[in-house]
Design an enzyme around this catalytic site. Structure first.
Site, PDB file in Angstrom:
ATOM      1  N   GLY A  94       0.828  -1.207   0.000  1.00  0.00           N
ATOM      2  CA  GLY A  94       0.000   0.000   0.000  1.00  0.00           C
ATOM      3  C   GLY A  94       0.859   1.252   0.000  1.00  0.00           C
ATOM      4  N   PHE A  95       1.688   1.406   1.042  1.00  0.00           N
ATOM      5  CA  PHE A  95       2.661   2.509   1.131  1.00  0.00           C
ATOM      6  C   PHE A  95       2.017   3.885   1.154  1.00  0.00           C
ATOM      7  CE2 PHE A  95       4.638  -0.940  -1.459  1.00  0.00           C
ATOM      8  CZ  PHE A  95       5.381  -1.493  -0.440  1.00  0.00           C
ATOM      9  N   ILE A 113      -1.139  -4.932   5.054  1.00  0.00           N
ATOM     10  CA  ILE A 113      -0.672  -4.504   3.721  1.00  0.00           C
ATOM     11  C   ILE A 113       0.722  -5.062   3.439  1.00  0.00           C
ATOM     12  CG2 ILE A 113      -2.135  -2.468   3.666  1.00  0.00           C
ATOM     13  CD1 ILE A 113       0.250  -0.769   4.482  1.00  0.00           C
ATOM     14  N   GLY A 142      -0.965   1.741  12.693  1.00  0.00           N
ATOM     15  CA  GLY A 142      -1.851   0.589  12.685  1.00  0.00           C
ATOM     16  C   GLY A 142      -1.617  -0.354  13.857  1.00  0.00           C
ATOM     17  N   ILE A 193       8.930  -4.185  20.081  1.00  0.00           N
ATOM     18  CA  ILE A 193       8.923  -4.814  18.765  1.00  0.00           C
ATOM     19  C   ILE A 193       8.115  -6.104  18.892  1.00  0.00           C
ATOM     20  CG2 ILE A 193      10.328  -5.835  16.948  1.00  0.00           C
ATOM     21  CD1 ILE A 193      10.592  -2.741  17.241  1.00  0.00           C
ATOM     22  N   ASN A 209       7.019  -8.496  16.575  1.00  0.00           N
ATOM     23  CA  ASN A 209       7.481  -9.699  15.886  1.00  0.00           C
ATOM     24  C   ASN A 209       8.811  -9.397  15.214  1.00  0.00           C
ATOM     25  OD1 ASN A 209       7.897 -11.996  14.400  1.00  0.00           O
ATOM     26  ND2 ASN A 209       5.935 -11.928  13.313  1.00  0.00           N
ATOM     27  N   PRO A 210       9.912  -9.799  15.843  1.00  0.00           N
ATOM     28  CA  PRO A 210      11.237  -9.425  15.311  1.00  0.00           C
ATOM     29  C   PRO A 210      11.453  -9.850  13.860  1.00  0.00           C
ATOM     30  CG  PRO A 210      11.431 -10.462  17.469  1.00  0.00           C
ATOM     31  CD  PRO A 210       9.991 -10.594  17.063  1.00  0.00           C
ATOM     32  N   GLN A 251      10.461  -5.171   7.759  1.00  0.00           N
ATOM     33  CA  GLN A 251       9.870  -3.862   7.520  1.00  0.00           C
ATOM     34  C   GLN A 251      10.931  -2.755   7.584  1.00  0.00           C
ATOM     35  OE1 GLN A 251       6.363  -3.380   9.893  1.00  0.00           O
ATOM     36  NE2 GLN A 251       5.513  -1.807   8.579  1.00  0.00           N
ATOM     37  N   GLU A 293       7.363   3.471   8.881  1.00  0.00           N
ATOM     38  CA  GLU A 293       8.016   4.487   8.042  1.00  0.00           C
ATOM     39  C   GLU A 293       9.454   4.797   8.431  1.00  0.00           C
ATOM     40  OE1 GLU A 293       4.836   6.493   6.659  1.00  0.00           O
ATOM     41  OE2 GLU A 293       3.652   5.330   8.054  1.00  0.00           O
TER      42      GLU A 293
END
Lengths: 330, 712
Positions: free
Chosen positions: B245-246, B471, B514, B595, B597-598, B604, B670
């Site tokens: 999506g971004f 996404i 999110g 964090i 889920n490492p 990401q 981001e």
């Protein structure tokens, strides 16, 4: 989508006969360029004649010691061929510098020669382009042209030829063989691509209806000591902004023979004969290489945003010939 | 260094690596994306976009097209259903481009002028390409440059305060021993996820049902309800799998067009955007022209800070690329000024593209910091440490947590920064000049109200329902881990259902908000369910469900500066004779709260850093001044980093507890992008001695700069 016919052919005469009967037909090789252009609406063939199964997929020595490469040899097979790698290493390097592994597995030698320019105006139906729609104008002249031609262009078109392979073939004086309904013919690569002039839409000297059947590389001992270097805007999967195929034979510090061709500077692979003349019989020095490049590039007519290509090509000539010289000394 | 968890960690699911719960479906092709889901009687719509940049539609010659095979209808401004665009939605007033086919004005190339609907996608496309639309053209202006005479300061923009100011800037600049005053530019950039935008709309028992690919089904459903004047409860939007999506997958004209067509035709209609249409219809990052003035004492302490950023917007809607907000968080000074300016041009409205504001802003600001370090003769990290603020430089509020120096310290140790010779242009390896660079990163940690429902099923499993969007981030998996810890059960017993507006309102996947927003709602519902289950008793066949709504809790949150932070490091090789730049190493260390889920978090971060690399060296859309459209608007013409450009990238994080936050999550969508382009540009300077203040750092720019440096 527009419907089109598709037929696969298994012999050359059948292919030529089919095309001759249908002016809106196109030969389909790997389809890596033609199919994209069909999706974009740039090409709208009524019929595709698939030539991949023609018996033109061999690479063999000619009687005089050159190489004959069939038109349907894939780019991958060409680059991997041991005799190509041994006798014309710049050709293998050029092919490997192009596209991606998947595309090279599909793309053919004949199709590679007939690639169309990647000029962004050519591939966009919403914009004018003299190559796609003769007489509509060339927006690149004053628009986006930072990767356009600096040599041999005209006011009608400043697009470049995208092939890497063809640059090496130009350096090695390749001869292109074709078949027409009236029989076979051949064209040296120097005559194969036409000057742009006021007919940028007519790109080659192939007679109408001709099928490329192969490419012959004349014997050229100098080619065994050759190199292809490509500069692009990312490390892979991009067309050149400048490239060079070079071969060099230096003996006793004197250049006996040199071959030079540039890519991404003109509507065709640019054989640098002026530079070759300057170098032949002279010293293999950085100064001589630079002077030779300057001699070739004296005719350059850069646009507002692509003058850097003059510097780039000059630097590539010096760098690659210096490398070849140093390797010869070892 | 991996953080453990901030929430009840009985099972320790949060903080432990977990593969994606839907991973098998995705890699085997079992997961179906929006354009692949079958519907009976499905019709296909194809958008026709304007080819002129400004003017009026004179005519749409639909008669010949209606006679083409399979064509069902042609919608345009003379016959399309009316929509309501005078409303305030989740993100303010709607982009007028959602009001398609309502009038004859054309404000940019790519404005939708018609939708052709046919029995097959191929028929729709052929007819759409055959449709003749005539225009009365007017002169256009698409030229973006610093100091455009039309530039203005946006007033009362809901997304950003345009200007902040304290102290006497000119006086402090005058009193500074060292001054940096430079201009930086970034080009128009586009986010093109692999999966094109696609929506299928149908009327189902009096309800509007939309199967979509989006970043927030609550958002899309509520906007469609407003546009078509429907009761919000009668609109259902689903978006089960999303191929990226971004920031591009919110509301776009294709969803509106699909709803219009299904309303007219009384059968399901699907509209899928082409790659080229995406370059015009789903937003993009505005080009920016930024001026930064920094004044400092000889020891690097900032006296004056000025960041002015100009971006563009369309003539129909105001969008601000908030490039100058970073300084409001990162650096204090006696005089401090930040300003956004806008130019209205005849182009589509820009939108949120991953790390909006911070991505281009950090290129300029973190480059300028490096220039200041050079002028002060200081190490760039020491300069940042010298200017580390106690509280928000503009707000004066405390930071919820701020561990940017810990990121630099850990990063410097792992990167080998201590051995760096700061002098530029000294290191050579064959034809390559080598250099290293660093930059700081930050991104706001926001949160939005969300609802969730957690059900204890009679078979001993649990079902979580939350209108989250995955996404590609691993949201479904993250919510599984969060719920497992809150319920104190094994993740295998939890099934998470997302992306269905019927689950109730929830935050969209955007602004790095999110996971934090959804985790909060899931945790509260799961906590309550666990307490109810602790009372004992049999679970009825319909299960026991606990629900949550975080709106009040979020309102009650103490006002603080809440942000993620990070430090970016890069090593580059530059051939100044060809202009080629190769990034050899990237390292990012982040302070980003818990964090979850490492495994997916690292992906990401690395993905974000790859974006930063791509922004530094490759990405640039070319706007054709003559036509007002783009040149090379496809993934052959618009270059982004290829695999061969992407080197060894390492991403890791430091402990970053957020004591007053019930979740402890900050959001990581981001921040991986932020600062990378500056770290690379700073490394290019370190390699060559030449500053690159205009992105991307293309070979022709490196060549020209080398020429200039040689002549100078």
């Amino acid at each position: 989508m527009r419907e089109f016919g598709y037929e696969r052919v298994f012999d050359v005469s059948g292919a030529v006969a089919l095309l001759g009967a249908d002016p809106d037909a196109r030969f389909l090789g790997g389809g890596t360029n033609l199919v994209d252009l069909m999706k974009a609406g740039v090409e709208r063939p009524a019929r595709l004649i698939d030539v991949r199964e023609l018996p033109l997929d061999g690479v063999e020595f000619t009687r005089d010691g050159g190489l004959r490469i069939g038109a349907t040899v894939t780019n991958s097979d060409l680059a991997a061929h041991p005799e190509v790698r041994r006798h014309y290493p710049a050709l293998a390097q050029a092919v490997l510098a192009g596209a991606s592994g998947q595309l090279r597995n599909m793309a053919t030698v004949g199709g590679n020669l007939l690639q169309r320019t990647r000029c962004g105006y050519f591939t966009d139906l919403s914009k004018p382009c003299n190559k796609r729609a003769p007489g509509s104008g060339c927006p690149a002249l004053t628009g986006e042209h930072h990767n356009h031609a600096i040599l041999g262009a005209s006011e009608h078109c400043v697009a470049t030829h995208p092939s890497d392979m063809a640059v090496a073939l130009a350096a090695f004086d390749a001869v292109i063989s074709y078949e027409t309904a009236d029989g076979p013919g051949e064209l040296p690569i120097a005559d194969f691509y036409l000057p742009v002039g006021d007919t940028p839409h007519i790109e080659t000297a192939l007679p109408p209806g001709a099928l490329i059947t192969g490419v012959t590389l004349p014997p050229a001992p100098v080619a065994a000591h050759s190199r292809y270097r490509k500069v692009r805007e990312r490390a892979s999967y991009a067309f050149a902004i400048g490239s060079i195929a070079a071969a060099l034979d230096v003996q006793d510090d004197v250049i006996r023979e040199v071959r030079l061709a540039f890519g991404a500077v003109a509507s065709r692979p640019w054989r640098a004969r002026a530079a070759e003349r300057v170098l032949t019989g002279g010293p293999a020095s950085a100064e001589a290489f630079a002077a030779a490049a300057d001699a070739e590039l004296a005719g350059a007519e850069p646009l507002a945003e692509n003058g850097y290509k003059v510097t780039l090509i000059r630097n590539l000539v010096v760098a690659v010939l210096t490398e070849l010289t140093e390797e010869a000394d070892r | 260094m991996t953080t453990t968890t901030g929430i009840a960690a009985v099972t320790g699911a949060v903080g432990s690596a977990h593969t994606r719960v839907e991973g098998r479906d995705k890699v085997t092709g079992a997961a179906r994306y929006a354009a692949e889901i079958p519907f009976a009687e499905l019709a296909h719509g194809w958008l026709v976009l304007s080819t002129v940049a400004r003017g009026r539609i004179r005519s749409v010659d639909d008669a010949p097209v209606l006679a083409m095979p399979g064509v069902l209808t042609v919608l345009h401004h003379r016959n399309a259903p009316r929509v309501e665009t005078d409303y305030v939605g989740m993100l303010g007033r709607p982009n007028p481009v959602l009001g398609i086919f309502q009038h004859d004005r054309v404000p940019f190339v790519g404005w939708p002028v018609a939708l052709v609907v046919a029995e097959t996608s191929e028929q729709a496309r052929e007819a759409a390409e055959a449709l003749v639309v005539r225009y009365d053209e007017e002169p256009h202006d698409v030229a973006f440059f610093a100091g455009h005479p039309g530039a203005y300061t946006p007033q009362n923009n809901p997304m950003v305060q345009a200007e902040t100011e304290k102290g006497d800037l000119e006086a402090q600049l005058g009193a500074s021993a060292v001054v940096v005053d430079e201009e930086y530019t970034t080009p128009e950039e586009h986010h093109n996820p692999m999966e094109p935008h696609a929506a299928t709309a149908r009327w189902d028992g009096g309800r509007l049902d939309v199967v979509d690919s989006n970043q927030g089904s609550t958002w899309v459903a509520s906007e469609l309800a407003k546009l078509f004047s429907l009761d919000p409860a009668s609109v259902r939007v689903r978006s089960e799998h999303v191929g990226g999506g971004f920031g591009s997958k919110g509301l776009s004209p294709h969803q509106v067009a699909a709803v219009m067509a299904t309303t007219v035709l009384h059968r399901p209609v699907r509209v899928v955007l082409t790659r080229r249409q995406m370059f015009y219809l789903v937003g993009f990052r505005s080009p920016t022209a930024q001026r930064i003035r920094l004044g400092a004492d000889a020891d690097g302490r900032l006296r004056a800070f000025d960041h002015q950023a100009q971006s563009l917007t369309s003539t129909v809607h105001e969008f601000v690329e908030t490039s100058a907000v970073l300084g409001r968080v990162m650096y204090d000074a006696d005089a401090h000024h930040t300003l956004h300016r806008l130019v209205r041009l005849d182009v589509p409205t820009p939108a949120w593209m991953r790390a909006p504001g911070e991505a281009p802003g950090s290129f300029a600001l973190e480059s300028a910091l490096d220039e200041l370090a050079e002028k002060c003769g200081m190490d760039p990290i020491a300069l940042r440490a010298r200017n580390e603020p106690e509280t928000g430089p503009v707000s004066g509020l405390p930071f919820s947590s701020r561990n940017v120096l810990a990121c630099f310290e850990e990063g410097a140790r792992r990167f080998g920064w201590a051995d760096r010779d700061p002098r530029p242009g000294l290191r050579r390896e064959g034809r390559w000049l080598l250099g290293t660079g660093t930059a700081a990163a930050t991104y706001p940690s926001g949160v939005g109200p969300s609802t969730a429902a957690v059900t204890a099923e009679a078979d001993g499993t649990f079902t979580v329902r939350i209108n989250a969007a995955d996404i590609g981030t691993g949201a479904r998996t993250a919510m599984t881990l969060v719920a497992a810890d809150a319920l104190e059960v094994d993740p295998d017993r939890i099934r998470v259902r997302i992306a269905d507006s019927d689950f109730g309102p929830a935050m969209f996947a955007g602004g790095s908000m999110g996971t934090r927003s959804w985790a909060w709602a899931v945790t509260i519902a799961a906590d309550e369910l666990r307490e109810r289950l602790a009372l004992g008793g049999a679970i009825p066949p319909e299960g026991i469900t606990a629900r949550s709504n975080t709106a009040e809790a979020i309102d009650a949150l103490a006002k603080k500066e809440r942000h993620s932070f990070g430090a970016q490091f890069s090593e580059v090789a530059v051939d100044v004779t060809t202009g080629e730049v190769r990034v050899r190493r990237l390292l990012g260390i982040y302070a980003a709260g818990t964090i979850v889920n490492p495994l997916t978090a690292r992906s990401q971060f690395i993905g974000g850093m790859t974006w930063g690399l791509s922004m530094a060296l490759h990405e640039e859309a070319i706007r054709d001044q003559a036509s007002g459209g783009l040149v090379g608007a496809d993934l052959a013409g618009y270059h982004f980093a290829a695999h061969a450009d992407v080197p060894l990238i390492e991403a890791d994080w430091v402990d970053d507890p957020v004591p007053d936050d019930p979740v402890g999550i900050k959001g990581i969508g981001e921040i991986g992008v932020v600062g990378v382009a500056a770290a690379i540009a700073n490394a290019v300077w370190h390699a060559t001695g030449v500053r690159h203040r205009n992105l991307p750092i293309r070979p022709d720019r490196v060549l020209r700069a080398a020429e200039g440096a040689r002549r100078a």
